[in-house]
Scaffold this motif. Structure first.
Motif, mmCIF file in Angstrom:
data_model
loop_
_atom_site.group_PDB
_atom_site.id
_atom_site.type_symbol
_atom_site.label_atom_id
_atom_site.label_comp_id
_atom_site.label_asym_id
_atom_site.label_seq_id
_atom_site.Cartn_x
_atom_site.Cartn_y
_atom_site.Cartn_z
ATOM 1 N N HIS A 48 -45.451 22.355 -13.567
ATOM 2 C CA HIS A 48 -45.060 20.987 -13.926
ATOM 3 C C HIS A 48 -44.458 20.991 -15.327
ATOM 4 O O HIS A 48 -44.513 21.986 -16.039
ATOM 5 N N ARG A 49 -43.884 19.866 -15.687
ATOM 6 C CA ARG A 49 -43.207 19.730 -16.973
ATOM 7 C C ARG A 49 -44.092 19.084 -18.044
ATOM 8 O O ARG A 49 -43.588 18.657 -19.076
ATOM 9 N N GLY A 50 -45.369 19.011 -17.823
ATOM 10 C CA GLY A 50 -46.278 18.392 -18.783
ATOM 11 C C GLY A 50 -46.865 19.386 -19.760
ATOM 12 O O GLY A 50 -46.722 20.598 -19.604
ATOM 13 N N ASP A 85 -44.347 14.953 -29.044
ATOM 14 C CA ASP A 85 -43.004 15.503 -29.216
ATOM 15 C C ASP A 85 -42.622 16.444 -28.072
ATOM 16 O O ASP A 85 -42.316 17.612 -28.289
ATOM 17 N N THR A 86 -42.660 15.943 -26.847
ATOM 18 C CA THR A 86 -42.215 16.718 -25.691
ATOM 19 C C THR A 86 -41.008 16.016 -25.089
ATOM 20 O O THR A 86 -40.849 14.800 -25.221
ATOM 21 N N GLU A 87 -40.174 16.780 -24.431
ATOM 22 C CA GLU A 87 -38.904 16.257 -23.935
ATOM 23 C C GLU A 87 -39.057 15.024 -23.051
ATOM 24 O O GLU A 87 -38.303 14.070 -23.154
ATOM 25 N N GLU A 88 -40.047 15.055 -22.166
ATOM 26 C CA GLU A 88 -40.224 13.927 -21.238
ATOM 27 C C GLU A 88 -41.443 13.062 -21.569
ATOM 28 O O GLU A 88 -41.906 12.290 -20.730
ATOM 29 N N ASN A 89 -41.970 13.205 -22.778
ATOM 30 C CA ASN A 89 -43.128 12.423 -23.215
ATOM 31 C C ASN A 89 -44.312 12.600 -22.270
ATOM 32 O O ASN A 89 -44.937 11.629 -21.838
ATOM 33 N N THR A 90 -44.601 13.852 -21.966
ATOM 34 C CA THR A 90 -45.667 14.172 -21.017
ATOM 35 C C THR A 90 -46.853 14.877 -21.677
ATOM 36 O O THR A 90 -47.653 15.506 -21.000
ATOM 37 N N ASP A 142 -63.072 21.782 -15.491
ATOM 38 C CA ASP A 142 -62.792 20.824 -14.407
ATOM 39 C C ASP A 142 -61.808 19.750 -14.874
ATOM 40 O O ASP A 142 -60.884 19.388 -14.141
ATOM 41 N N LEU A 143 -62.000 19.250 -16.090
ATOM 42 C CA LEU A 143 -61.098 18.245 -16.634
ATOM 43 C C LEU A 143 -59.683 18.812 -16.769
ATOM 44 O O LEU A 143 -58.703 18.151 -16.404
ATOM 45 N N LEU A 144 -59.561 20.029 -17.281
ATOM 46 C CA LEU A 144 -58.244 20.647 -17.420
ATOM 47 C C LEU A 144 -57.582 20.835 -16.061
ATOM 48 O O LEU A 144 -56.369 20.614 -15.913
ATOM 49 N N ASP A 145 -58.371 21.226 -15.050
ATOM 50 C CA ASP A 145 -57.832 21.331 -13.681
ATOM 51 C C ASP A 145 -57.305 19.982 -13.196
ATOM 52 O O ASP A 145 -56.220 19.901 -12.622
ATOM 53 N N GLU A 146 -58.085 18.930 -13.416
ATOM 54 C CA GLU A 146 -57.675 17.586 -12.993
ATOM 55 C C GLU A 146 -56.384 17.154 -13.686
ATOM 56 O O GLU A 146 -55.508 16.557 -13.062
ATOM 57 N N LEU A 147 -56.283 17.452 -14.983
ATOM 58 C CA LEU A 147 -55.072 17.088 -15.718
ATOM 59 C C LEU A 147 -53.861 17.847 -15.187
ATOM 60 O O LEU A 147 -52.782 17.278 -15.041
ATOM 61 N N GLY A 148 -54.059 19.136 -14.884
ATOM 62 C CA GLY A 148 -52.971 19.919 -14.301
ATOM 63 C C GLY A 148 -52.516 19.346 -12.968
ATOM 64 O O GLY A 148 -51.316 19.221 -12.703
ATOM 65 N N GLN A 149 -53.467 18.971 -12.122
ATOM 66 C CA GLN A 149 -53.129 18.372 -10.816
ATOM 67 C C GLN A 149 -52.391 17.049 -10.997
ATOM 68 O O GLN A 149 -51.422 16.767 -10.289
ATOM 69 N N LEU A 150 -52.846 16.253 -11.938
ATOM 70 C CA LEU A 150 -52.215 14.967 -12.208
ATOM 71 C C LEU A 150 -50.770 15.159 -12.673
ATOM 72 O O LEU A 150 -49.857 14.483 -12.190
ATOM 73 N N LEU A 151 -50.559 16.093 -13.584
ATOM 74 C CA LEU A 151 -49.205 16.350 -14.081
ATOM 75 C C LEU A 151 -48.309 16.922 -12.979
ATOM 76 O O LEU A 151 -47.133 16.568 -12.894
ATOM 77 N N ARG A 152 -48.855 17.768 -12.121
ATOM 78 C CA ARG A 152 -48.068 18.300 -10.999
ATOM 79 C C ARG A 152 -47.664 17.188 -10.038
ATOM 80 O O ARG A 152 -46.594 17.214 -9.445
ATOM 81 N N TYR A 154 -46.805 14.143 -10.755
ATOM 82 C CA TYR A 154 -45.704 13.336 -11.262
ATOM 83 C C TYR A 154 -44.556 14.139 -11.860
ATOM 84 O O TYR A 154 -43.443 13.612 -11.976
ATOM 85 N N TYR A 155 -44.800 15.384 -12.252
ATOM 86 C CA TYR A 155 -43.770 16.178 -12.929
ATOM 87 C C TYR A 155 -43.673 17.583 -12.339
ATOM 88 O O TYR A 155 -43.487 18.559 -13.055
ATOM 89 N N HIS A 156 -43.776 17.676 -11.034
ATOM 90 C CA HIS A 156 -43.813 18.947 -10.315
ATOM 91 C C HIS A 156 -42.537 19.773 -10.507
ATOM 92 O O HIS A 156 -41.436 19.240 -10.544
ATOM 93 N N LEU A 157 -42.705 21.078 -10.602
ATOM 94 C CA LEU A 157 -41.610 22.047 -10.603
ATOM 95 C C LEU A 157 -41.940 23.126 -9.590
ATOM 96 O O LEU A 157 -43.081 23.591 -9.529
ATOM 97 N N GLU A 158 -40.957 23.536 -8.811
ATOM 98 C CA GLU A 158 -41.174 24.635 -7.856
ATOM 99 C C GLU A 158 -41.482 25.934 -8.592
ATOM 100 O O GLU A 158 -42.401 26.644 -8.268
ATOM 101 N N ASN A 159 -40.652 26.228 -9.572
ATOM 102 C CA ASN A 159 -40.843 27.444 -10.368
ATOM 103 C C ASN A 159 -41.423 27.046 -11.711
ATOM 104 O O ASN A 159 -41.107 25.991 -12.249
ATOM 105 N N ASN A 160 -42.243 27.916 -12.257
ATOM 106 C CA ASN A 160 -42.847 27.625 -13.544
ATOM 107 C C ASN A 160 -41.751 27.561 -14.609
ATOM 108 O O ASN A 160 -40.867 28.403 -14.632
ATOM 109 N N PRO A 161 -41.773 26.564 -15.474
ATOM 110 C CA PRO A 161 -40.742 26.479 -16.501
ATOM 111 C C PRO A 161 -40.818 27.654 -17.475
ATOM 112 O O PRO A 161 -41.891 28.198 -17.718
#
Length: 174
Positions: A48-50, A85-90, A142-152, A154-161
């Motif tokens: 994701h792009r977060g 200060d991230t490109e997409e405010n994520t 667990d919280l970090l996993d949840e945040l990763g899932q949440l960001l994926r 809304y801001y999913h990428l097929e390939n890792n940036p």
């Protein structure tokens, strides 16, 4: 999680910070655990792009603890470490204050348009509950996993940036 950033002055909070003895609480955050949490941040940022940024602090700065609560400190660190200060405010900052036994999430406006404040609060409450039951590492991972899932979601990428806009290294403020 957007909230009013003003803090209520508190003499009791200030005293808790003054009387906090870091040596009694440092045992749980070993170098190995810090490395595992850093790896978990890296993992949470995949596909994701977060950006996720984890700050753990023993206690609030004594000079400002009378006026500054944990939430206001989290907002202050969000700005200081430029999580906004991230490109997409994520950018998402996770702030754990050991002395106050509190955890706050500060999310930039991009991701906050998708996630309600009640969801952020529920995630914090769940983690704090686990921490209160001496399951700090499990709760944070667990919280970090949840945040990763949440960001994926809304801001999913097929390939890792190829780029990483913020450091994945856990920040520990004594």
């Amino acid at each position: 999680m957007a909230q009013n950033n003003s803090s209520q002055a508190s003499f009791a909070r200030w005293w808790r910070q003054v009387l906090f003895v870091p040596m009694l609480h440092r045992k749980w955050l070993t170098l190995e655990l810090k490395a595992r949490l850093t790896a978990k941040v890296t993992e949470a940022e995949r596909r994701h792009r977060g950006e996720v940024f984890l700050v753990i602090e023993n206690h609030l700065p004594i000079q400002s603890a009378y006026h500054l609560d944990s939430r206001a400190r989290a907002v202050e660190l969000f700005s200081e470490y430029r999580v906004w200060d991230t490109e997409e405010n994520t950018g998402i900052l996770v702030y754990l204050n050991v002395c106050e036994k509190s955890l706050d999430i500060v999310a930039d406006r991009g991701i906050s348009t998708h996630v309600s404040p009640t969801v952020w609060r529920a995630m914090c409450d769940k983690a704090v509950s686990g921490i209160a039951n001496q399951k700090t590492e499990d709760s944070l991972t667990d919280l970090l996993d949840e945040l990763g899932q949440l960001l994926r979601q809304y801001y999913h990428l097929e390939n890792n940036p190829s780029g990483n806009e913020l450091s994945d290294t856990v920040i520990f403020l004594k």
